[in-house]
Structure formats: structure tokens, C-alpha cells
Scaffold this active site. Structure first.
Site, PDB file in Angstrom:
ATOM      1  N   ALA A 129       3.980   1.520  -0.901  1.00 37.73           N
ATOM      2  CA  ALA A 129       4.723   1.623  -2.169  1.00 37.73           C
ATOM      3  C   ALA A 129       3.811   2.148  -3.274  1.00 37.73           C
ATOM      4  O   ALA A 129       4.220   2.977  -4.100  1.00 37.73           O
ATOM      5  CB  ALA A 129       5.301   0.262  -2.541  1.00 37.73           C
ATOM      6  N   TYR A 144       0.847  -1.194   0.000  1.00 32.43           N
ATOM      7  CA  TYR A 144       0.000   0.000   0.000  1.00 32.43           C
ATOM      8  C   TYR A 144       0.889   1.253   0.000  1.00 32.43           C
ATOM      9  O   TYR A 144       0.706   2.167  -0.810  1.00 32.43           O
ATOM     10  CB  TYR A 144      -0.905  -0.017   1.231  1.00 32.43           C
TER      11      TYR A 144
HETATM   12  N1  LIG Z   1      -9.402   6.181   4.890  1.00 35.28           N
HETATM   13  C1  LIG Z   1      -8.148   6.545   5.105  1.00 35.28           C
HETATM   14  O1  LIG Z   1      -7.664   6.607   6.260  1.00 35.28           O
HETATM   15  C2  LIG Z   1      -7.251   6.914   3.956  1.00 35.28           C
HETATM   16  C3  LIG Z   1      -6.037   7.548   4.247  1.00 35.28           C
HETATM   17  C4  LIG Z   1      -5.198   7.915   3.202  1.00 35.28           C
HETATM   18  C5  LIG Z   1      -5.564   7.646   1.894  1.00 35.28           C
HETATM   19  N2  LIG Z   1      -6.743   7.021   1.612  1.00 35.28           N
HETATM   20  C6  LIG Z   1      -7.057   6.779   0.197  1.00 35.28           C
HETATM   21  O2  LIG Z   1      -8.248   7.449  -0.134  1.00 35.28           O
HETATM   22  C7  LIG Z   1      -8.942   6.752  -1.182  1.00 35.28           C
HETATM   23  C8  LIG Z   1     -10.384   6.512  -0.760  1.00 35.28           C
HETATM   24  O3  LIG Z   1     -10.374   5.757   0.451  1.00 35.28           O
HETATM   25  P1  LIG Z   1     -11.670   5.502   1.346  1.00 35.28           P
HETATM   26  O4  LIG Z   1     -11.199   5.562   2.741  1.00 35.28           O
HETATM   27  O5  LIG Z   1     -12.797   6.356   0.882  1.00 35.28           O
HETATM   28  O6  LIG Z   1     -11.921   3.955   1.012  1.00 35.28           O
HETATM   29  P2  LIG Z   1     -13.266   3.165   0.673  1.00 35.28           P
HETATM   30  O7  LIG Z   1     -12.909   1.721   0.796  1.00 35.28           O
HETATM   31  O8  LIG Z   1     -14.399   3.709   1.460  1.00 35.28           O
HETATM   32  O9  LIG Z   1     -13.498   3.542  -0.882  1.00 35.28           O
HETATM   33  C9  LIG Z   1     -12.696   3.057  -1.931  1.00 35.28           C
HETATM   34  C10 LIG Z   1     -13.578   2.876  -3.157  1.00 35.28           C
HETATM   35  O10 LIG Z   1     -12.746   2.437  -4.256  1.00 35.28           O
HETATM   36  C11 LIG Z   1     -13.515   1.488  -5.004  1.00 35.28           C
HETATM   37  N3  LIG Z   1     -12.641   0.631  -5.798  1.00 35.28           N
HETATM   38  C12 LIG Z   1     -11.850  -0.400  -5.370  1.00 35.28           C
HETATM   39  N4  LIG Z   1     -11.245  -0.978  -6.412  1.00 35.28           N
HETATM   40  C13 LIG Z   1     -11.640  -0.310  -7.529  1.00 35.28           C
HETATM   41  C14 LIG Z   1     -11.366  -0.446  -8.910  1.00 35.28           C
HETATM   42  N5  LIG Z   1     -10.545  -1.415  -9.377  1.00 35.28           N
HETATM   43  N6  LIG Z   1     -11.929   0.426  -9.775  1.00 35.28           N
HETATM   44  C15 LIG Z   1     -12.766   1.385  -9.328  1.00 35.28           C
HETATM   45  N7  LIG Z   1     -13.093   1.554  -8.037  1.00 35.28           N
HETATM   46  C16 LIG Z   1     -12.528   0.715  -7.144  1.00 35.28           C
HETATM   47  C17 LIG Z   1     -14.279   0.710  -3.934  1.00 35.28           C
HETATM   48  O11 LIG Z   1     -15.385   0.013  -4.493  1.00 35.28           O
HETATM   49  C18 LIG Z   1     -14.658   1.803  -2.961  1.00 35.28           C
HETATM   50  O12 LIG Z   1     -15.946   2.339  -3.252  1.00 35.28           O
HETATM   51  C19 LIG Z   1      -8.138   5.485  -1.425  1.00 35.28           C
HETATM   52  O13 LIG Z   1      -7.292   5.662  -2.528  1.00 35.28           O
HETATM   53  C20 LIG Z   1      -7.332   5.332  -0.156  1.00 35.28           C
HETATM   54  O14 LIG Z   1      -6.144   4.605  -0.363  1.00 35.28           O
HETATM   55  C21 LIG Z   1      -7.605   6.651   2.620  1.00 35.28           C
END
Ligand SMILES: NC(=O)c1ccc[n+]([C@@H]2O[C@H](COP(=O)([O-])OP(=O)(O)OC[C@H]3O[C@@H](n4cnc5c(N)ncnc54)[C@H](O)[C@@H]3O)[C@@H](O)[C@H]2O)c1
Length: 256
Positions: free
Chosen positions: A156, A154
Site C-alpha cells: 500500500a 508495504y
Molecule cells: N531490495 C528489494 O528487493 C527492493 C525491491 C523493490 C523496492 N525496494 C525499495 O528500494 C529502497 C531501498 O531498498 P534497499 O533494498 O536498498 O533496502 P536497505 O534496507 O538496504 O536500505 C534502506 C535504507 O533506508 C534507511 N532508512 C530507513 N528508515 C529511514 C528513515 N526514516 N529515514 C531515512 N532513512 C531511513 C535505512 O537505514 C537503510 O539504509 C526501499 O525504498 C525499498 O522499499 C527494494
């Protein structure tokens, strides 16, 4: 802002995605909400109460044909311009590198979080290049700056996304396309529950341990992210380019 300005959001049905769609709709974009999970997208439409300026389409960021199909559909809209791309889709899993099958997980994580964003940026930037205007906002993570114990793939993938953002800022700046990344800290969404067990997530996000590591004394939430995304999408300057915004309540400044 007129609704002829289109913002394409990936991973739109998730925690951040929902808040980002709501916020971009509020400032007047036509939002194309995409996600691999069509049922979750339908739930999003209901949560946002069927706004007129929101279209939803299933799209897998790992599948170039699927991305191309969505972008072709957007391009067929009359008088519309695809101005903003939010690369937000992402997955996580706990994969200590010595664990069995961790490389299978690792490939999938890098495929969605990094290659998926590259797929979207490459197809969308060709459209933006013809328009000589665009804003690409990549949702990275503090893990991409610091690393994450138990989350090497993740971390990376997000470090790769930060470097891709900086490279695109150089490549696309001359075409009036500016590229930024946001590196959120620990935020309360479904994703957090996939990395730490439920009882480790402080209910209010304001426990003693959180206060000791986050100077602002709380975990982040989707609205923190959508505020910054909307600022980057709407601000008139093209001078915030190649920038990585750490959105972590000051966690990165460490403890003294
Ligand atoms: N929640 C945190 O603490 C946090 C912190 C830093 C970064 N992020 C990043 O923020 C972004 C959103 O995270 P979140 O917390 O809302 O997560 P989440 O799991 O609520 O949402 C992620 C969404 O991505 C979709 N998804 C997964 N694989 C996919 C694909 N191949 N094609 C299209 N859609 C796809 C899922 O269906 C989901 O709706 C992510 O990139 C995550 O890495 C989250």
C-alpha cells in the site's frame, strides 16, 4: 555535469542507496547522502573511499525539521543547485494483517515509505520550483503494482508512492520538474532478508525457482537500480514524466 549540481539521496547507506550514490558521483554530481543510520552512513563513506564530491548527513525522512535542515544546508552552498532528489529510504516487515501488532508495523511502514517521500518531495520541490528545474525519482516497488502477500502495508505504501509520483508529475511539470518512479522486482539487498528467511534467498539469485518466475533468469541487484536512476537523472528530455518503470527482469509479463 559540474559538481555544482547536487543530488540528494535518502536511505543512502542501504543496498540501493550505496549503488545510487556511486553511480551519481561517477557522472559528476555532488551527492548529499542521507540516512537515519549515521553509523551506516560512515560505512558508506569508507566503502566509496571518501570521494570529494560526497557529503553525508543524518536525516530521518519522517521528521520534517530534519529534512528542512538538510535542504537549508544544501541551499547555503554557493553556486550549487539541488537538481535531483532520489526518494529511496524504505522499510519492510512481514505483517500478515491478522497478526498481532500488525497495525503498529503498518503505520511505521507507511510513515517511512510514503509520508517520508512526501516530506522530502514537498520541501525539495519548493527549491526546485524557484530554480525552474528538477528531477524527482521515487523508488517504489512491483509490490505497489501487484500487491504482496504478507506485505500489505508495504504494498500500500508503494502504491501510494506511485500515485503520488503521478500527481507530482502533473503539479510540477509546469515548473520544469519531472517526476518518475522505478518499481524494482526482487533484488538482493539486506531488505530481502527482512522479508524472506535467509535460506529462501537463492545464493546466486539464479536458482530454478528464480528462473521460472523471472524471464531474465536472475534476481535484481543494486546496480540494476542505479543504472536506471542515473539515466533518469541525466537524460536531457523532460518527456519522461509521470512514468513508472518496472525494473523486474520481465516478471510482470507473467508465465506462459
Ligand atoms: N531490495 C528489494 O528487493 C527492493 C525491491 C523493490 C523496492 N525496494 C525499495 O528500494 C529502497 C531501498 O531498498 P534497499 O533494498 O536498498 O533496502 P536497505 O534496507 O538496504 O536500505 C534502506 C535504507 O533506508 C534507511 N532508512 C530507513 N528508515 C529511514 C528513515 N526514516 N529515514 C531515512 N532513512 C531511513 C535505512 O537505514 C537503510 O539504509 C526501499 O525504498 C525499498 O522499499 C527494494
Amino acid at each position: 555535469m559540474t559538481a555544482s549540481q547536487i543530488a540528494l539521496v535518502t536511505g543512502a547507506a542501504g543496498g540501493f542507496g550505496t549503488a545510487i550514490c556511486a553511480s551519481l558521483l561517477e557522472v559528476g554530481y555532488h551527492v548529499v547522502a542521507t540516512d537515519i543510520n549515521i553509523d551506516a552512513l560512515e560505512g558508506l563513506i569508507e566503502r566509496l573511499e571518501h570521494p570529494a564530491n560526497l557529503t553525508y548527513m543524518q536525516m530521518d525522512v519522517c521528521d520534517l525539521d530534519s529534512v528542512q535542515e538538510v535542504v537549508d544546508t544544501i541551499e547555503q552552498r554557493e553556486n550549487a543547485s539541488l537538481s535531483v532528489l532520489i526518494n529511496n529510504a524504505g522499510i519492510i516487515s512481514k505483517n500478515f494483517c491478522l497478526q498481532e501488532n500488525s497495525t503498529i508495523d503498518a503505520k511505521k511502514i507507511i510513515d517511512v515509505n510514503l509520508i517520508g517521500a512526501i516530506n522530502c518531495a514537498s520541501i525539495v520541490s519548493r527549491v526546485m520550483g524557484r530554480q525552474r528545474y528538477g528531477r524527482i525519482i521515487n523508488i517504489a516497488s512491483v509490490a505497489g503494482i501487484w500487491g504482496a502477500s504478507g506485505g500489505s502495508a508495504y504494498a500500500a505504501s508503494k502504491a501510494g508512492l506511485i500515485k503520488a509520483s503521478e500527481s507530482w508529475a502533473r503539479e510540477l511539470g509546469p515548473l520544469n520538474i519531472v517526476v518518475t518512479a522505478i518499481a524494482p522486482g526482487i533484488c538482493v539487498t539486506d531488505m530481502l532478508g527482512k522479508f524472506v528467511s535467509k535460506d529462501q534467498v537463492p545464493k546466486t539469485g539464479e536458482s530454478k525457482i528464480v528462473k521460472s518466475i523471472v524471464p531474465t533468469g536472475r534476481l535484481g541487484n543494486p546496480n540494476d537500480v542505479s543504472e536506471v536512476v542515473t539515466f533518469l537523472a541525466t537524460c536531457k528530455t523532460d518527456y519522461i514524466n509521470g512514468t513508472v518503470i518496472a525494473l523486474d527482469g520481465g516478471m510482470r509479463v507473467g508465465q506462459l
